[in-house]
Design an enzyme around this catalytic site. Structure first.
Site, short mmCIF file in Angstrom:
data_model
loop_
_atom_site.label_atom_id
_atom_site.label_comp_id
_atom_site.label_asym_id
_atom_site.label_seq_id
_atom_site.Cartn_x
_atom_site.Cartn_y
_atom_site.Cartn_z
N SER A 67 0.81 -1.23 -0.19
CA SER A 67 0.06 -0.17 -0.26
C SER A 67 0.79 1.35 -0.07
O SER A 67 1.70 1.36 -0.94
CB SER A 67 -1.12 -0.15 1.00
OG SER A 67 -1.90 -1.11 0.84
N CYS A 81 -1.82 -3.12 3.62
CA CYS A 81 -2.95 -4.49 3.57
C CYS A 81 -1.87 -5.43 3.84
O CYS A 81 -0.87 -5.48 4.59
CB CYS A 81 -2.92 -4.39 2.18
SG CYS A 81 -1.80 -4.36 0.92
N SER A 239 -0.43 -0.93 -7.22
CA SER A 239 -0.57 0.30 -6.53
C SER A 239 -0.34 1.67 -7.13
O SER A 239 0.41 1.51 -8.19
CB SER A 239 0.14 -0.05 -5.14
OG SER A 239 -0.21 -1.04 -4.45
N HIS A 252 -5.32 0.69 -4.69
CA HIS A 252 -4.52 -0.59 -4.25
C HIS A 252 -5.62 -1.83 -4.99
O HIS A 252 -6.60 -1.71 -4.78
CB HIS A 252 -4.34 -0.88 -3.07
CG HIS A 252 -3.39 0.30 -2.55
ND1 HIS A 252 -1.95 0.32 -2.94
CD2 HIS A 252 -3.66 1.49 -1.61
CE1 HIS A 252 -1.74 1.64 -2.28
NE2 HIS A 252 -2.57 2.29 -1.78
#
EC number: 4.1.1.50
Length: 345
Positions: A67, A81, A239, A252
């Site tokens: 992320s 994440c 991302s 993302h």
């Protein structure tokens, strides 16, 4: 990596600092003076790394292996994440900020409901454990605290919020800023396949492949004004951070069937008519990139001017608002949590 798949739902931490040192405030860099080695140590504690970065005169934006990280002069936002341990970043960040003459004055932690909760490590095995960790980690001057689980009509979709503030920052200095966090699941399979590297395309760098994904998916058209820093993962995943003046947006994507997930987040000002006008179009473009069957939207704002526009943006796309919950939090203002499903479901 989770037992059954990768956890797309992010944990998000926003920390605000203040300082009385005129020299530090005068150069307007503040936390941006943190050297890269210090940031790496923070991210090592979280268990992620920097894969790409971009900056402008206002802030620094980093794409992470899990992320994003945004560093402003007096504010840090980390969103991670997978099975990262985000709350372990708080103590080192307080320490490094103190070395710059800055003290923590407010904290906001948010997340959705994990797809694979049993795969999460401590202190993220439950929201109760996360709150205990936050209570123990934050300094005592952040005495105005609140934890809440904002419900929806399904037990698999709730919004978890913890905020804390000192007495001087119950109403934040940037009270005009709104944050919109969109979590999308069950993505359109054809669109999700665009976030897989093509066969034989594994030799491309993540930066080059990321730029190609940004173009072919239409992500580059969501906010044409933004400078985009993007990255594609092998064999799949994507991302990006977009920066425009002091505003950021971030996307993302975990595209695998069975646990496909994408997030979109953006910020704006309620005093900027241009931001408000662009929000509806921006949300529509972002959601159309993925065409999810279900999504949730959390809107954080000191006023109630923003969240009604979310429904206005999404319902013409065939999405029906199924639930809406609202609550007030110290240093955050009002948080409204809405859930939507495609009408076909």
């Amino acid at each position: 990596m989770a037992m059954s798949g990768f956890e797309g739902y992010e944990k998000r931490l926003e920390l605000h600092f203040f300082g009385d040192d005129p020299a530090m405030l005068g150069n307007n860099l503040g936390l941006r003076l943190l050297d890269f080695e210090s940031l790496e140590q923070v991210l090592n504690a979280v268990q992620c790394t920097v894969v790409s970065a971009v900056a402008n005169r206002y802030f620094d934006a980093y794409v992470l292996s899990e992320s994003s990280l945004f560093v402003y002069p007096t504010k840090i936002i980390i969103k991670t994440c997978g099975t990262t341990q985000l709350l372990k970043s708080i103590r080192p960040l307080i320490h490094y900020a103190c070395n710059l003459g800055l003290s923590l004055c407010s904290c906001r932690y948010t997340r959705g409901t994990f797809i694979f909760p049993k795969a999460q490590p401590s202190p993220h095995t439950s929201f109760k454990e996360e709150v205990i960790c936050l209570e123990d980690t934050l300094p005592n001057n952040l005495c105005y605290r609140k934890a809440s689980v904002m419900p929806s009509k399904t037990t698999t979709n709730a919004w978890h919020v913890f905020t804390a503030s000192d007495e001087s920052h119950i109403i934040p200095n940037d009270h005009d800023i709104y944050t919109v966090e969109v979590c999308m699941t069950d993505l359109d399979r054809v669109l999700a396949r665009k976030f897989f590297l093509p066969p034989g395309g594994g030799n491309k760098s993540g930066d080059i492949a990321g730029k190609e994904m940004t173009k072919i998916t239409g992500i580059g058209d969501i906010n044409p004004r933004a400078m985009i820093c993007d990255f594609a993962f092998d064999p799949c995943g994507y991302s990006m951070n977009g920066i425009h003046n002091d505003r950021y947006s971030t996307i993302h994507v975990t595209p695998e069937d069975g646990f496909s997930y994408a997030s979109f987040e953006c910020v704006g000002s309620i005093f900027d008519d241009d931001d408000i006008e662009h929000l509806v179009g921006t949300l529509r473009k972002a959601v159309q990139v993925f065409r999810p069957a279900t999504l949730s939207v959390s809107t954080t704002c000191a006023s109630h001017e923003v969240w009604p526009r979310v429904t206005h943006a999404l319902e013409p796309l065939g999405l029906k608002c199924r639930s809406c919950a609202a609550d007030e939090f110290p240093a955050a203002g009002s948080i409204v949590f809405q859930t939507f499903t495609a009408r076909r479901k």
